[in-house]
Design an enzyme around this catalytic site. Sequence first.
Site, PDB file in Angstrom:
ATOM      1  N   ILE A   1       0.643  -1.324  -0.080  1.00 17.96           N
ATOM      2  CA  ILE A   1      -0.090   0.004   0.072  1.00 17.96           C
ATOM      3  C   ILE A   1       0.806   1.273   0.043  1.00 17.96           C
ATOM      4  CG2 ILE A   1      -1.588   1.406   1.291  1.00 17.96           C
ATOM      5  CD1 ILE A   1      -2.581  -1.426   2.308  1.00 17.96           C
TER       6      ILE A   1
ATOM      7  N   ASP B   1      11.096   2.831   6.560  1.00 16.13           N
ATOM      8  CA  ASP B   1      10.659   1.176   6.613  1.00 16.13           C
ATOM      9  C   ASP B   1      11.861   0.631   6.961  1.00 16.13           C
ATOM     10  OD1 ASP B   1      10.134  -1.314   5.694  1.00 16.13           O
ATOM     11  OD2 ASP B   1       8.199  -0.811   4.929  1.00 16.13           O
TER      12      ASP B   1
ATOM     13  N   CYS C   1       2.297   0.996   7.872  1.00 19.49           N
ATOM     14  CA  CYS C   1       2.989  -0.288   8.550  1.00 19.49           C
ATOM     15  C   CYS C   1       1.926  -1.273   9.326  1.00 19.49           C
ATOM     16  CB  CYS C   1       4.001   0.138   9.465  1.00 19.49           C
ATOM     17  SG  CYS C   1       3.537   1.255  10.734  1.00 19.49           S
TER      18      CYS C   1
ATOM     19  N   THR D   1      -4.745   4.995   7.759  1.00 19.98           N
ATOM     20  CA  THR D   1      -5.568   4.055   7.209  1.00 19.98           C
ATOM     21  C   THR D   1      -5.161   2.635   7.421  1.00 19.98           C
ATOM     22  OG1 THR D   1      -4.196   4.238   5.079  1.00 19.98           O
ATOM     23  CG2 THR D   1      -6.049   5.650   5.393  1.00 19.98           C
ATOM     24  N   SER D   2      -4.143   2.601   8.635  1.00 19.33           N
ATOM     25  CA  SER D   2      -3.726   1.227   8.589  1.00 19.33           C
ATOM     26  C   SER D   2      -4.256   0.345   9.755  1.00 19.33           C
ATOM     27  CB  SER D   2      -2.166   1.322   8.901  1.00 19.33           C
ATOM     28  OG  SER D   2      -1.475   0.173   8.382  1.00 19.33           O
ATOM     29  N   ARG D   3      -4.033   0.595  11.016  1.00 12.26           N
ATOM     30  CA  ARG D   3      -4.572  -0.179  12.124  1.00 12.26           C
ATOM     31  C   ARG D   3      -4.682   0.898  13.373  1.00 12.26           C
ATOM     32  NH1 ARG D   3      -6.387  -3.229   9.159  1.00 12.26           N
ATOM     33  NH2 ARG D   3      -6.273  -5.304   9.033  1.00 12.26           N
TER      34      ARG D   3
ATOM     35  N   ASP E   1      -9.175   6.341   9.176  1.00 12.85           N
ATOM     36  CA  ASP E   1      -9.896   5.034   8.535  1.00 12.85           C
ATOM     37  C   ASP E   1     -10.412   3.935   9.619  1.00 12.85           C
ATOM     38  OD1 ASP E   1     -11.515   4.227   6.543  1.00 12.85           O
ATOM     39  OD2 ASP E   1     -10.132   2.439   6.130  1.00 12.85           O
TER      40      ASP E   1
ATOM     41  N   GLU F   1     -12.297   0.153  17.496  1.00 14.87           N
ATOM     42  CA  GLU F   1     -13.336   0.362  16.400  1.00 14.87           C
ATOM     43  C   GLU F   1     -14.239  -0.944  16.426  1.00 14.87           C
ATOM     44  OE1 GLU F   1     -10.516   0.362  13.021  1.00 14.87           O
ATOM     45  OE2 GLU F   1     -11.776  -1.798  12.325  1.00 14.87           O
TER      46      GLU F   1
ATOM     47  N   HIS G   1     -13.504   2.369   8.507  1.00 12.71           N
ATOM     48  CA  HIS G   1     -12.704   1.305   8.138  1.00 12.71           C
ATOM     49  C   HIS G   1     -13.245   0.697   6.514  1.00 12.71           C
ATOM     50  CE1 HIS G   1      -9.838  -2.321   9.512  1.00 12.71           C
ATOM     51  NE2 HIS G   1      -9.668  -2.427   8.063  1.00 12.71           N
TER      52      HIS G   1
HETATM   53  P1  NAI Z   1       2.744  -4.896   3.719  1.00 15.44           P
HETATM   54  O1  NAI Z   1       3.252  -6.148   4.407  1.00 15.44           O
HETATM   55  O2  NAI Z   1       3.150  -5.043   2.160  1.00 15.44           O
HETATM   56  O3  NAI Z   1       3.756  -3.746   4.062  1.00 15.44           O
HETATM   57  C1  NAI Z   1       3.850  -3.117   5.329  1.00 15.44           C
HETATM   58  C2  NAI Z   1       5.339  -2.343   5.395  1.00 15.44           C
HETATM   59  O4  NAI Z   1       5.533  -1.782   6.630  1.00 15.44           O
HETATM   60  C3  NAI Z   1       6.545  -3.435   5.160  1.00 15.44           C
HETATM   61  O5  NAI Z   1       7.268  -2.854   4.054  1.00 15.44           O
HETATM   62  C4  NAI Z   1       7.208  -3.474   6.568  1.00 15.44           C
HETATM   63  O6  NAI Z   1       8.587  -3.573   6.293  1.00 15.44           O
HETATM   64  C5  NAI Z   1       6.801  -2.201   7.060  1.00 15.44           C
HETATM   65  N1  NAI Z   1       7.236  -2.151   8.447  1.00 15.44           N
HETATM   66  C6  NAI Z   1       7.020  -2.907   9.294  1.00 15.44           C
HETATM   67  N2  NAI Z   1       7.259  -2.337  10.608  1.00 15.44           N
HETATM   68  C7  NAI Z   1       7.514  -0.998  10.303  1.00 15.44           C
HETATM   69  C8  NAI Z   1       8.001   0.214  11.179  1.00 15.44           C
HETATM   70  N3  NAI Z   1       8.226   0.210  12.537  1.00 15.44           N
HETATM   71  N4  NAI Z   1       8.197   1.373  10.598  1.00 15.44           N
HETATM   72  C9  NAI Z   1       8.090   1.384   9.286  1.00 15.44           C
HETATM   73  N5  NAI Z   1       7.700   0.379   8.603  1.00 15.44           N
HETATM   74  C10 NAI Z   1       7.384  -0.777   8.978  1.00 15.44           C
HETATM   75  O7  NAI Z   1       1.331  -4.455   4.024  1.00 15.44           O
HETATM   76  P2  NAI Z   1       0.275  -3.520   3.165  1.00 15.44           P
HETATM   77  O8  NAI Z   1      -0.436  -4.421   2.344  1.00 15.44           O
HETATM   78  O9  NAI Z   1       0.995  -2.489   2.497  1.00 15.44           O
HETATM   79  O10 NAI Z   1      -0.853  -3.253   4.435  1.00 15.44           O
HETATM   80  C11 NAI Z   1      -0.269  -2.229   5.448  1.00 15.44           C
HETATM   81  C12 NAI Z   1      -1.370  -2.308   6.192  1.00 15.44           C
HETATM   82  O11 NAI Z   1      -2.566  -1.518   5.855  1.00 15.44           O
HETATM   83  C13 NAI Z   1      -1.902  -3.582   6.865  1.00 15.44           C
HETATM   84  O12 NAI Z   1      -0.869  -4.310   7.786  1.00 15.44           O
HETATM   85  C14 NAI Z   1      -3.032  -3.269   7.510  1.00 15.44           C
HETATM   86  O13 NAI Z   1      -2.899  -3.030   8.762  1.00 15.44           O
HETATM   87  C15 NAI Z   1      -3.432  -1.804   6.758  1.00 15.44           C
HETATM   88  N6  NAI Z   1      -4.650  -2.223   5.763  1.00 15.44           N
HETATM   89  C16 NAI Z   1      -5.860  -1.281   6.257  1.00 15.44           C
HETATM   90  C17 NAI Z   1      -7.182  -1.641   5.180  1.00 15.44           C
HETATM   91  C18 NAI Z   1      -8.186  -0.534   5.556  1.00 15.44           C
HETATM   92  O14 NAI Z   1      -9.201  -0.999   4.879  1.00 15.44           O
HETATM   93  N7  NAI Z   1      -7.832   0.609   6.207  1.00 15.44           N
HETATM   94  C19 NAI Z   1      -6.934  -2.776   4.267  1.00 15.44           C
HETATM   95  C20 NAI Z   1      -5.769  -3.222   4.138  1.00 15.44           C
HETATM   96  C21 NAI Z   1      -4.652  -3.243   4.934  1.00 15.44           C
END
Ligand code: NAI
Length: 334
Positions: free
Chosen positions: A155, A174, A205, A232-234, A258, A263, A295
């Site tokens: 993302i 990252d 993240c 928008t992550s968690r 988001d 939540e 969300h």
């Molecule tokens: P991904 O696994 O492809 O990327 C996550 C990145 O975060 C990785 O490159 C990782 O190295 C990095 N990371 C880990 N710890 C870190 C830190 N302390 N500081 C900086 N970077 C760090 O995951 P993706 O698919 O990009 O999703 C990211 C997050 O988005 C998911 O974990 C999920 O929580 C959230 N999400 C939210 C949605 C929504 O509807 N609001 C839908 C889908 C995902």
Amino acid sequence: MRVAVFSTKPYDEEFLLEANASDQHDLVFLEPRLSRATASLAAGCDAVCAFVNDDLGSEVLRILATNGVRMLALRSAGFNHVDLAAAADLRLTIARVPGYSPHAVAEHCAGLILALNRKIHRAHNRVRENNFALAGLLGFDLHGKTVGVIGTGQIGSRFVRIMAGFGCRVLAADPYPNDDTRLAGAEYVDLTELLAESHIVTLHCPLTPETYHLIDLSRIELMRDGVMLINTSRGALVDTTAVISGLKSGKIGYLGLDVYEEEADLFFEDLSDQLLNDDVFSRLLTFPNVLITGHQAFFTREALSNIARTTITNLSAFERGEGAIHQVTVDSLA
Ligand code: NAI
């Protein structure tokens, strides 16, 4: 395979039935969220399909395993809500849906930024009341501003491209930098520099024990005055109480969410005829410079279709004895 699908909404049923047309799993659609109280509804099922706010703690996993469940198919990319150690002890296979539509979340994030900056949500309300005055709606050019992206996986790296398209300078942090993000135009810096330089800070993240309350009072202090913060992550990546202090002092000039730490008791339900008992959330809603969506960043036709297809693929692979294709284990946290 008989599969109990918890937290089912009509759209889940529609997309899962379509994806299941050839594999023909016996999908049992259940509206309640998965919890200690509802886990026994999965009795007689081989697998459970769960969403982001289902309780997948050790107690619930134990009830599921006792009732014969052997596999858990998450309809999400994130798996922070699963007790992976307990799942391993109970020999439960866990699968998730990685990268089902990074575009959906990255684009929603851009939407929050544009709406907050140009106050589109407020302008819409004004125009509906025949109030065409512009005072209070002043925004800024995104072009030339610095955007800090924390987490540049699927993302985050898409989001970097979008912001580069606006002519922003993009900084990224990252632990595992990647070339895709660099090619998209971002410069990797350490988190402190990113926070100090960025006009907009956005989180992409995962939630892990290390990233819990990554944005706390001390990190907010490092940010520019009037910064825009987007999550928008968690929810638990952000200490909401600290963010409220930042909003009150003006340190945080804009907040787009988001996701929200608490939540689970709010989002995905129509509570419009109820009083909200969450005072922290209620306080957030009082700020004119806060925009919250429930969300929904993932919620596009393409994403739902991909989630459903990958979920069925995971279930079918497990049924054929091939394990799950997108398996999550304790090692996934490393
Ligand atoms: P991904 O696994 O492809 O990327 C996550 C990145 O975060 C990785 O490159 C990782 O190295 C990095 N990371 C880990 N710890 C870190 C830190 N302390 N500081 C900086 N970077 C760090 O995951 P993706 O698919 O990009 O999703 C990211 C997050 O988005 C998911 O974990 C999920 O929580 C959230 N999400 C939210 C949605 C929504 O509807 N609001 C839908 C889908 C995902």
